[in-house]
Design a protein around this motif. Structure first.
Motif, short mmCIF file in Angstrom:
data_model
loop_
_atom_site.label_atom_id
_atom_site.label_comp_id
_atom_site.label_asym_id
_atom_site.label_seq_id
_atom_site.Cartn_x
_atom_site.Cartn_y
_atom_site.Cartn_z
N UNK A 86 0.83 -1.21 0.00
CA UNK A 86 0.00 0.00 0.00
C UNK A 86 0.86 1.26 0.00
N UNK A 87 1.97 1.23 0.75
CA UNK A 87 2.88 2.37 0.75
C UNK A 87 3.52 2.58 -0.61
N UNK A 88 3.86 1.49 -1.29
CA UNK A 88 4.45 1.59 -2.64
C UNK A 88 3.44 2.19 -3.62
N UNK A 89 2.17 1.81 -3.47
CA UNK A 89 1.12 2.40 -4.31
C UNK A 89 1.04 3.91 -4.07
N UNK A 90 1.12 4.32 -2.81
CA UNK A 90 1.08 5.75 -2.50
C UNK A 90 2.31 6.47 -3.04
N UNK A 91 3.47 5.85 -2.92
CA UNK A 91 4.70 6.46 -3.42
C UNK A 91 4.68 6.61 -4.94
N UNK A 98 9.76 12.58 -4.54
CA UNK A 98 10.81 11.61 -4.22
C UNK A 98 11.72 12.18 -3.15
N UNK A 99 12.15 11.33 -2.23
CA UNK A 99 13.07 11.78 -1.17
C UNK A 99 14.49 11.72 -1.63
#
Length: 99
Positions: A86-91, A98-99
């Protein structure tokens, strides 16, 4: 000798005033000291009741959240993979920098 007599005469009303106020304080201080309980006890009761309400509500919310999490029957590793997905989908969204 005259100045000494005059100083004693000036001291007399000040001493009488001091003794009167001192006597009044000595009479009232024990009453004031004992009345602190009547003032503080309701405050402590209100604090304890507020804490009971707060912690009861937090316990209920925690219980509901725990039930929601445990319904899926997933292991910790499966939950971690699901969260990471889910975090990858948000990213991947275009509004995420991008950090």
């Amino acid at each position: 000798m005259v100045k000494l007599h005059q100083a004693r005469e000036e001291l007399r009303p000040v001493r009488e005033d001091f003794e009167a106020k001192n006597k009044q304080l000595l009479d009232e201080m024990p009453k004031f000291h004992h009345s602190r309980i009547d003032y503080l006890q309701p405050s402590f009761e209100a604090l304890i009741r507020a804490q009971v309400v707060y912690f009861t509500e937090m316990h209920n919310i925690f219980g509901e959240l725990t039930d929601q999490i445990d319904q899926a029957g997933l292991t910790d590793e499966q939950r971690e993979r699901e969260n990471e997905a889910k975090l990858n989908e948000l990213r991947a969204l275009s509004i995420v920098a991008d950090d």
